[in-house]
Write an enzyme that holds these catalytic residues in place. Structure first.
Site, mmCIF file in Angstrom:
data_model
loop_
_atom_site.group_PDB
_atom_site.id
_atom_site.type_symbol
_atom_site.label_atom_id
_atom_site.label_comp_id
_atom_site.label_asym_id
_atom_site.label_seq_id
_atom_site.Cartn_x
_atom_site.Cartn_y
_atom_site.Cartn_z
ATOM 1 N N CYS A 130 0.823 -1.216 0.000
ATOM 2 C CA CYS A 130 0.000 0.000 0.000
ATOM 3 C C CYS A 130 0.862 1.274 0.000
ATOM 4 O O CYS A 130 1.586 1.540 0.964
ATOM 5 C CB CYS A 130 -0.905 -0.053 1.238
ATOM 6 S SG CYS A 130 -1.724 1.487 1.653
ATOM 7 N N CYS B 189 0.100 3.806 2.781
ATOM 8 C CA CYS B 189 0.583 3.250 4.057
ATOM 9 C C CYS B 189 2.063 3.568 4.234
ATOM 10 O O CYS B 189 2.517 3.905 5.330
ATOM 11 C CB CYS B 189 0.387 1.737 4.106
ATOM 12 S SG CYS B 189 -1.329 1.196 3.986
#
Length: 100
Positions: free
Chosen positions: A29, A32
């Site tokens: 991600c 993230c």
């Protein structure tokens, strides 16, 4: 304070006492990866809060229990009770406000 990586089987134990921030992420991600250093910096500046990271790819039960549909998701707990939930990238100031 540093951010500690936890596994799903440790989750309940880690959130049950005090104030806790859990960064729910996945290795693939992009947002993230952007949020991680922000949380690391906040952890070094914040007293009285435990900071944890949980890889949602390895934590299906926690993801279901807390309705984690998008990541990054930050969960704020106080003595085991969910106090706040934030989805997506947040600035350090926004995260400070979530913690309270």
């Amino acid at each position: 304070m540093e951010v500690i990586e936890i596994k799903e089987n440790e989750f309940s134990e880690k959130i049950k006492e005090g104030k806790v921030l859990v960064d729910c992420y996945a290795d693939w991600c992009g947002p993230c990866k952007m949020l991680s250093p922000v949380i690391d910096a906040l952890a070094t500046e914040t007293e009285g809060v435990n900071f944890y990271k949980l890889n949602v790819d390895d934590a299906e039960d926690v993801s279901k229990e807390y309705g984690i549909m998008s990541i990054p998701t930050v969960l704020i707990f106080e003595n085991g009770e969910l106090k706040d939930k934030s989805v997506g990238f947040k600035s350090k100031e926004e995260l400070k406000q979530l913690i309270g």
